[in-house]
Design a protein around this motif. Structure first.
Motif, PDB file in Angstrom:
ATOM      1  N   VAL A 406      61.105  96.930  75.187  1.00 28.20           N
ATOM      2  CA  VAL A 406      60.518  97.752  74.455  1.00 28.20           C
ATOM      3  C   VAL A 406      59.141  98.462  74.790  1.00 28.20           C
ATOM      4  CG1 VAL A 406      61.477  96.646  72.476  1.00 28.20           C
ATOM      5  CG2 VAL A 406      59.217  95.761  73.138  1.00 28.20           C
ATOM      6  N   SER A 407      58.370  97.852  75.707  1.00 31.85           N
ATOM      7  CA  SER A 407      57.223  98.193  76.301  1.00 31.85           C
ATOM      8  C   SER A 407      57.492  99.515  77.002  1.00 31.85           C
ATOM      9  CB  SER A 407      56.469  97.293  77.113  1.00 31.85           C
ATOM     10  OG  SER A 407      56.062  96.224  76.118  1.00 31.85           O
ATOM     11  N   GLN A 408      58.664  99.445  77.846  1.00 35.05           N
ATOM     12  CA  GLN A 408      59.126 100.835  78.543  1.00 35.05           C
ATOM     13  C   GLN A 408      59.368 101.636  77.615  1.00 35.05           C
ATOM     14  OE1 GLN A 408      63.160 100.371  80.317  1.00 35.05           O
ATOM     15  NE2 GLN A 408      62.244 101.230  82.243  1.00 35.05           N
ATOM     16  N   TYR A 416      60.909 105.434  82.514  1.00 34.75           N
ATOM     17  CA  TYR A 416      62.094 105.140  83.462  1.00 34.75           C
ATOM     18  C   TYR A 416      61.677 105.547  84.874  1.00 34.75           C
ATOM     19  CZ  TYR A 416      66.979 104.846  84.283  1.00 34.75           C
ATOM     20  OH  TYR A 416      68.510 104.523  84.878  1.00 34.75           O
ATOM     21  N   VAL A 417      60.689 106.165  85.196  1.00 41.27           N
ATOM     22  CA  VAL A 417      60.401 106.406  86.447  1.00 41.27           C
ATOM     23  C   VAL A 417      59.302 105.463  86.958  1.00 41.27           C
ATOM     24  CG1 VAL A 417      60.654 108.944  86.051  1.00 41.27           C
ATOM     25  CG2 VAL A 417      58.440 108.072  85.642  1.00 41.27           C
ATOM     26  N   ARG A 418      59.321 105.283  88.178  1.00 44.39           N
ATOM     27  CA  ARG A 418      58.479 104.315  89.090  1.00 44.39           C
ATOM     28  C   ARG A 418      57.041 104.416  88.862  1.00 44.39           C
ATOM     29  NH1 ARG A 418      60.367 101.821  94.609  1.00 44.39           N
ATOM     30  NH2 ARG A 418      61.886 100.764  93.144  1.00 44.39           N
ATOM     31  N   GLY A 421      55.284 102.081  86.489  1.00 40.52           N
ATOM     32  CA  GLY A 421      55.298 100.637  86.663  1.00 40.52           C
ATOM     33  C   GLY A 421      55.884  99.953  85.639  1.00 40.52           C
ATOM     34  N   MET A 422      56.479 100.608  84.690  1.00 41.63           N
ATOM     35  CA  MET A 422      57.213  99.803  83.555  1.00 41.63           C
ATOM     36  C   MET A 422      58.571  99.276  83.930  1.00 41.63           C
ATOM     37  SD  MET A 422      54.895  99.570  81.428  1.00 41.63           S
ATOM     38  CE  MET A 422      55.797  99.054  80.023  1.00 41.63           C
ATOM     39  N   GLU A 423      59.329 100.146  84.797  1.00 38.16           N
ATOM     40  CA  GLU A 423      60.625  99.817  85.311  1.00 38.16           C
ATOM     41  C   GLU A 423      60.602  98.391  86.025  1.00 38.16           C
ATOM     42  OE1 GLU A 423      62.140 100.307  88.417  1.00 38.16           O
ATOM     43  OE2 GLU A 423      60.200 100.816  89.170  1.00 38.16           O
ATOM     44  N   GLN A 424      59.451  98.371  87.035  1.00 37.16           N
ATOM     45  CA  GLN A 424      59.348  96.992  87.569  1.00 37.16           C
ATOM     46  C   GLN A 424      59.369  95.918  86.830  1.00 37.16           C
ATOM     47  OE1 GLN A 424      56.214  96.822  90.427  1.00 37.16           O
ATOM     48  NE2 GLN A 424      56.613  94.661  90.797  1.00 37.16           N
ATOM     49  N   PHE A 425      58.650  96.076  85.626  1.00 35.33           N
ATOM     50  CA  PHE A 425      58.508  94.841  84.729  1.00 35.33           C
ATOM     51  C   PHE A 425      59.734  94.478  84.275  1.00 35.33           C
ATOM     52  CE2 PHE A 425      53.927  96.444  83.614  1.00 35.33           C
ATOM     53  CZ  PHE A 425      53.411  95.275  84.538  1.00 35.33           C
ATOM     54  N   VAL A 426      60.681  95.556  84.065  1.00 32.34           N
ATOM     55  CA  VAL A 426      62.010  95.268  83.358  1.00 32.34           C
ATOM     56  C   VAL A 426      62.924  94.506  84.259  1.00 32.34           C
ATOM     57  CG1 VAL A 426      64.225  96.348  82.535  1.00 32.34           C
ATOM     58  CG2 VAL A 426      61.826  97.221  81.379  1.00 32.34           C
ATOM     59  N   ARG A 427      62.766  94.956  85.768  1.00 30.96           N
ATOM     60  CA  ARG A 427      63.581  94.497  86.646  1.00 30.96           C
ATOM     61  C   ARG A 427      63.353  92.928  86.960  1.00 30.96           C
ATOM     62  NH1 ARG A 427      62.650  96.576  91.023  1.00 30.96           N
ATOM     63  NH2 ARG A 427      61.208  98.232  90.842  1.00 30.96           N
ATOM     64  N   ASP A 428      61.944  92.653  87.239  1.00 32.64           N
ATOM     65  CA  ASP A 428      61.501  91.654  87.567  1.00 32.64           C
ATOM     66  C   ASP A 428      61.761  90.554  86.460  1.00 32.64           C
ATOM     67  OD1 ASP A 428      60.418  92.525  90.054  1.00 32.64           O
ATOM     68  OD2 ASP A 428      58.209  92.426  89.308  1.00 32.64           O
ATOM     69  N   ALA A 429      61.649  90.980  85.275  1.00 28.92           N
ATOM     70  CA  ALA A 429      61.472  89.821  84.213  1.00 28.92           C
ATOM     71  C   ALA A 429      63.229  89.465  84.022  1.00 28.92           C
ATOM     72  CB  ALA A 429      61.313  90.577  82.766  1.00 28.92           C
TER      73      ALA A 429
END
Length: 578
Positions: A406-408, A416-418, A421-429
């Motif tokens: 939801v933050s993304q 959605y673009v790098r 840094g939000m897409e990294q949070f989603v992938r890492d989490a």
């Protein structure tokens, strides 16, 4: 782009809410520890995480780890940052003073873990896994192994890894085939392949201590035939320093969705020399000492990523101008003026702040279970930790991932673009919901192993404590009453599950809904505690508590209904119909 701001003010507030000085002051060995010292330690830890670790997060994700001539190369700056981490003493924060640790409370350790996870999830796994290995060695190994390995592992000079999973043996460890052959000198030789081994190797220098599950030659099939062994990357020489390379190597690095800066290894053990930890055939029992510690740690990882994600989204929502005001007279307005954006941000805040409170409360119970002079008090606290461990691991990582998503969403296409840094949070989490026991397994553990503890009394003993505190709370009754009602729902379905424990599929069908229901109730309890304890000066806490009670706690009604509907519709289809 906003940078991470360690939430040390909120952490200091929680120390006051939970009466840190009194609770810690009751425990032997903590006579010199108080909230003032704890706050100073946390503030310094926050500066380190924000200044040294967080700047490597994006670059580490983009560069990733590499396997070069059989050796792991971590991203640029990681080895230097880890050396600085060790030099500053962070590796030994809660370590046993007998082996060189600082012996500070678990509360400080979990809050440091949160900040490390917010700043750089991949980096935080190195010390986190080491600490879990230390716990297993400290509890189960003989005095010689403890003396040889614990001092440098507690300091962080040497790191640890746990080697459980095999290509054909994931959660069902009874299927593992790695073998341990007795050697002439009382040691063993390990042969087999393990996969998904986080921190299996790195280029930080020092040693890497693997705790490996394997079978002795005469071991029976199933989990009762598993033993635990300590296998170092480098054998020790006569002076206790590093000697010859041991007989295991990195076969490959896993190509993953996230945590790219963390080396997740395929490990090949080719007659690697190892030493038995604990009793033969009791390896799973010893390994669970490490895994239980790691499950709390992984829950806090979910919390940490959520905190970093919602911080960045909140800053963006205040700065980004988009759309018109509700009355149409102004525009563009800040994103944060739109109700749906506010709801997403509040949902994240309602989890992170209550989750942090629950982590602090549980860590205080962990300290009591370790150090309280009265055995009954230790057992009492230990039961609560056991009950809450699967709840924290599963709910914090589920809610952490949901908060990252939801933050993304707040960023729209920019999320959605790098660049942001939000897409990294989603992938890492996402990995936190899977490793250290997938969240469905945590839910099954809660309903099948934790609810029957103490003859079925453990959960009700915990619920009685929560109800007692709700009844005595000085918080607004409009906040307390809905939480008390949700607690009654939780108590009722707990009794239902205990009564139906022997009915096929009922526990498994209810497990994940039950764990979410349990989590929402205890998070509501935490909001009542904070609303009462923060004082009139912090009206913000009361307002977020109201949002939690109004918008999130009602989910307990649907969860109760789902649980009561039972397993029939889940089991109705034939396998071929899926």
């Amino acid at each position: 782009m906003a940078t991470y701001a360690p939430p040390t003010d909120d952490m200091a507030l929680l120390l006051r809410v939970f009466d840190f000085d009194r609770q810690i002051g009751e425990l032997p060995g903590y006579e010199d520890v108080n909230a003032e010292l704890a706050t100073a330690v946390l503030e310094e830890a926050g500066r380190f995480c924000a200044g040294v670790i967080e700047p490597l997060n994006r670059s580490g994700d983009e560069e990733g780890c590499r396997l070069q001539n059989g050796a792991v190369a971590t991203p640029k700056g990681f080895a230097e940052a880890y050396a600085a981490f060790v030099a500053a003493g962070w590796g030994g924060l809660s370590g046993d003073p007998e082996f060189g640790g600082q012996g500070l409370p678990h509360v400080l350790q979990l809050l440091l873990d949160e900040m490390l996870s917010s700043a750089n999830l991949s980096f935080g796994l190195f010390p986190g896994l080491t600490r879990g290995a230390v716990a297993a060695i400290a509890r189960h190994a003989d005095a010689g192994l403890k003396a040889a390995y614990l001092p440098k592992m507690i300091s962080g000079e040497w790191t640890g890894a746990m080697a459980l999973t095999e290509p054909s043996a994931g959660s069902d460890l009874g299927l593992l085939t790695t073998r341990a052959q007795p050697d002439d000198d009382g040691a063993f030789r390990i042969t087999g392949t393990k996969i998904f081994i986080s921190s299996g190797d790195h280029d930080f220098g020092g040693n890497v201590i693997h705790l490996v599950l394997a079978r002795l030659p005469d071991a029976p099939k199933g989990v009762k035939g598993i033993s635990l062994f300590l296998a170092p990357k480098f054998l020790l020489n006569g002076e206790g320093g590093l000697g010859d390379r041991n007989g295991f190597s990195v076969g490959a690095l896993e190509r993953k969705m996230g945590i790219h800066a963390q080396p997740t290894c395929v490990m090949n053990y080719d007659g690697a020399k190892a030493w038995l930890v604990g009793e033969p055939g009791r390896g799973l029992n010893a390994m669970f000492t490490m895994m239980n510690a790691e499950r709390l740690f992984v829950g806090v990882q979910g919390l940490g990523v959520a905190e970093a994600a919602v911080q960045r989204a909140s800053t963006y929502a205040r700065e980004r101008l988009q759309g018109r005001s509700a009355d149409g007279t102004r525009g563009p307005v800040q994103l944060i003026e739109h109700p749906d954006v506010r709801k997403m941000l509040l949902t994240g805040r309602a989890f992170t702040e209550a989750g942090r409170a629950l982590a602090v409360w549980t860590a205080l119970q962990l300290d009591r279970s370790d150090r309280h002079p009265d055995r009954a008090a230790r057992d009492h606290a230990d039961g609560f930790v056991a009950l809450l461990t699967p709840v924290i691991k599963s709910s914090f990582t589920d809610l952490g991932f949901e908060t990252a998503v939801v933050s993304q969403q707040v960023f729209g296409g920019h999320g959605y673009v790098r660049e942001w840094g939000m897409e990294q949070f989603v992938r890492d989490a996402r990995i936190t919901q899977i490793y250290e026991g997938a969240n469905g397994i945590q839910a099954i553990d809660l309903v099948s192993r934790k609810l029957p503890m103490e003859g079925g009394d453990l959960p009700h003993r915990f619920f009685a404590l929560v109800r007692q505190e709700l009844d005595a709370s000085a918080a607004d009754p409009a906040l307390v009453a809905p939480v008390a009602e949700a607690l009654a729902r939780l108590e009722a379905v707990t009794r239902l599950l205990q009564e139906n424990a022997s009915v096929a599929h009922e526990s498994g069908a209810a497990a994940t809904d039950y764990l979410r229901l349990f989590a929402l109730v205890v998070l509501g309890w935490m909001w009542v505690r904070m609303a009462a304890g923060a004082g009139e000066a912090d009206g913000r806490k009361v307002r977020i508590a109201r949002f939690f009670v109004d918008r999130l706690l009602p989910q307990t009604l649907g969860l109760e209904a789902s649980i009561r509907n039972g397993a029939a519709s889940i089991m109705a289809l034939d396998d071929a119909e899926f």
